[in-house]
Design a protein around this motif. Structure first.
Motif, PDB file in Angstrom:
ATOM      1  N   ASP A 153       0.851  -1.191   0.000  1.00  0.00           N
ATOM      2  CA  ASP A 153       0.000   0.000   0.000  1.00  0.00           C
ATOM      3  C   ASP A 153       0.887   1.241   0.000  1.00  0.00           C
ATOM      4  O   ASP A 153       1.998   1.222   0.514  1.00  0.00           O
ATOM      5  N   CYS A 212       1.812   4.726   9.194  1.00  0.00           N
ATOM      6  CA  CYS A 212       1.423   3.308   9.220  1.00  0.00           C
ATOM      7  C   CYS A 212       2.489   2.454   8.532  1.00  0.00           C
ATOM      8  O   CYS A 212       2.329   1.253   8.391  1.00  0.00           O
ATOM      9  N   HIS A 251       3.460   2.479   5.358  1.00  0.00           N
ATOM     10  CA  HIS A 251       3.224   2.070   3.973  1.00  0.00           C
ATOM     11  C   HIS A 251       4.406   2.470   3.084  1.00  0.00           C
ATOM     12  O   HIS A 251       4.609   1.872   2.025  1.00  0.00           O
ATOM     13  N   GLU A 305      -5.401   2.725   1.165  1.00  0.00           N
ATOM     14  CA  GLU A 305      -5.692   1.642   2.127  1.00  0.00           C
ATOM     15  C   GLU A 305      -6.371   2.202   3.367  1.00  0.00           C
ATOM     16  O   GLU A 305      -7.207   1.541   3.969  1.00  0.00           O
ATOM     17  N   GLU A 306      -6.000   3.439   3.739  1.00  0.00           N
ATOM     18  CA  GLU A 306      -6.479   4.018   5.002  1.00  0.00           C
ATOM     19  C   GLU A 306      -7.904   4.559   4.860  1.00  0.00           C
ATOM     20  O   GLU A 306      -8.147   5.758   4.927  1.00  0.00           O
ATOM     21  N   HIS A 341       2.213  -6.533   6.435  1.00  0.00           N
ATOM     22  CA  HIS A 341       2.164  -5.278   7.194  1.00  0.00           C
ATOM     23  C   HIS A 341       3.183  -5.330   8.316  1.00  0.00           C
ATOM     24  O   HIS A 341       3.360  -6.370   8.941  1.00  0.00           O
TER      25      HIS A 341
HETATM   26 ZN    ZN Z   1      -1.345   0.169   7.342  1.00  0.00          ZN
END
Ligand code: ZN
Ligand code: ZN
Length: 390
Positions: free
Chosen positions: A78, A103, A105, A137-138, A164
């Protein structure tokens, strides 16, 4: 085969890409510079096909093996960041106030680029690898947008794998589980309609604040009294808005929140009961409740065979002791779930060590994880698509 030598050599380069992406975060589908960066890199590696604009700003690279035709396997990363003011204090911290790669990514994208470079150099497999870089993705369902643009059929993808990072899981470790791995995440909004009046004359009102308060309490019984304790359910009322003045009973109140589940039947049940409990509790107070329930990402469900295979690959990269296979599910959600609804596959967590938690303003992806992540992808491709297999 632990971390591959060539992959270890690539560490600095991949970390440089990662820090470039970290410095230039973009949100949701608005990942134009990021997808341009990704597409340019994939072309420079000599990928056989590089296609942009799938799911608005998604990118797919196809790398054909040198050992003949075979199946196509999809690896997904992502690309989007979050609307957060970064406080990591790193030299490569976000240059755009209010946007940050909190996050990781940036790390996912850089690691998959590293794997693409290695696989395009070596091509030591039969069939093809599709490297999939998704936007949004978020919360924007970018994976679904790519699927709706024909991702699976267009490139003939037969299996999908995702990864992830996980803070606190030590670097060099992996974690995975079969079945429900991350939750379905739905949202709701309840509007309670009453009748406004002077706050000193409550008998002339239908007080939506009192009705809303009872609804908040009543909703808790869906989890505590109506759901099998062994089947996970979260019902959170996360916002209450109503009223302006101390001497006025307002005409309406709005409640908002989220429902998280790990099984489809729990999800259906929660959706049904949320509306029933809200509406009948409102009626008990002479008010009415309007319930808007919106289904978000589905459950991220790891398929048995592909999970076993992912465990085997991670064990080869990190050693069997560094691969946890019995971890509890996360109640967070992940839109790779849409890909796992379409094709068999597995979603694995890779240790990110001593970093701040995901979505925290101080978070920064730990580059020490890069060789493990890249080696996982490369080993997965070469094993799944080995000329000896099948
Ligand atoms: Zn994530
Ligand atoms: Zn996130």
């Amino acid at each position: 085969m632990p971390v591959i030598n060539r992959v270890a050599e690539m560490q600095d380069q991949v970390a440089e890409w990662r820090r470039h992406l970290h410095q230039n975060p973009e949100l949701l589908y608005d990942v134009h510079e990021t997808s341009k960066f990704v597409a340019e890199k994939l072309r420079s590696f000599g990928c056989d096909i590089v296609e942009t604009g799938i799911g608005k700003t998604g990118v797919v690279g196809i790398i054909k093996g040198s050992q003949g035709d075979g199946p196509v396997i999809g690896f997904r990363a992502d690309m989007d960041a979050l609307p957060i003011f970064e406080t990591s204090g790193k030299a490569w911290a976000s240059r755009t106030p209010g946007k940050a790669h909190s996050c990781g990514h940036d790390g996912h994208t850089a690691m998959l680029l590293g794997a693409a470079q290695y696989l395009a150099e070596t091509r030591n497999f039969k069939g093809s690898v599709a490297v999939i870089f998704q936007p949004a993705e978020e919360g924007g369902a970018g994976a679904l947008a790519m699927i709706n643009d024909g991702l699976m059929e267009k490139f003939g993808i037969r299996q999908v794998y995702g990864m992830h990072n996980e803070p606190r899981l030590p670097v060099g470790n992996f974690a995975i589980r079969k079945g429900s791995t991350m939750a379905a995440a739905d949202t709701f909004e309840i509007t309670i309609h009453g009748r406004g009046s002077h706050a000193a004359q409550p008998h002339l009102s239908i007080d939506p604040i009192l009705a809303a308060s009872h609804i908040v309490v009543a909703l808790q019984s869906i989890v505590s009294r109506e759901t099998d304790p062994l089947k996970s359910l979260v019902v959170t009322v996360a916002s209450i808005h109503g009223g302006e003045a101390n001497n006025v009973i307002p005409a309406f109140v709005k409640l908002g929140g989220t429902v998280r589940t790990l099984l489809p039947e729990t999800r259906d049940f929660a959706e049904k009961r949320l509306a029933e409990v809200a509406q009948s509790t409102a009626i008990a107070h002479g008010a009415t409740a309007e319930v808007a329930y919106r289904r978000g990402y589905p459950v991220t469900f790891n398929h048995d065979g592909e999970t076993d295979f992912a465990v085997e690959i991670a064990s080869r990269v990190a050693g069997p002791k560094a691969v946890a296979t019995d971890v509890p599910p996360h109640m967070g959600a992940e839109d790779f779930s849409y890909m796992l609804e379409k094709r068999p596959g597995a979603f694995i967590f890779i240790g990110n060590g001593d970093t701040a938690s995901l979505h925290n303003a101080a978070y920064d992806f730990n580059d020490e994880a890069i060789p493990y992540g890249v080696s996982y992808w490369v080993t997965l491709a070469e094993t799944a698509l080995s000329a000896q297999a099948a």
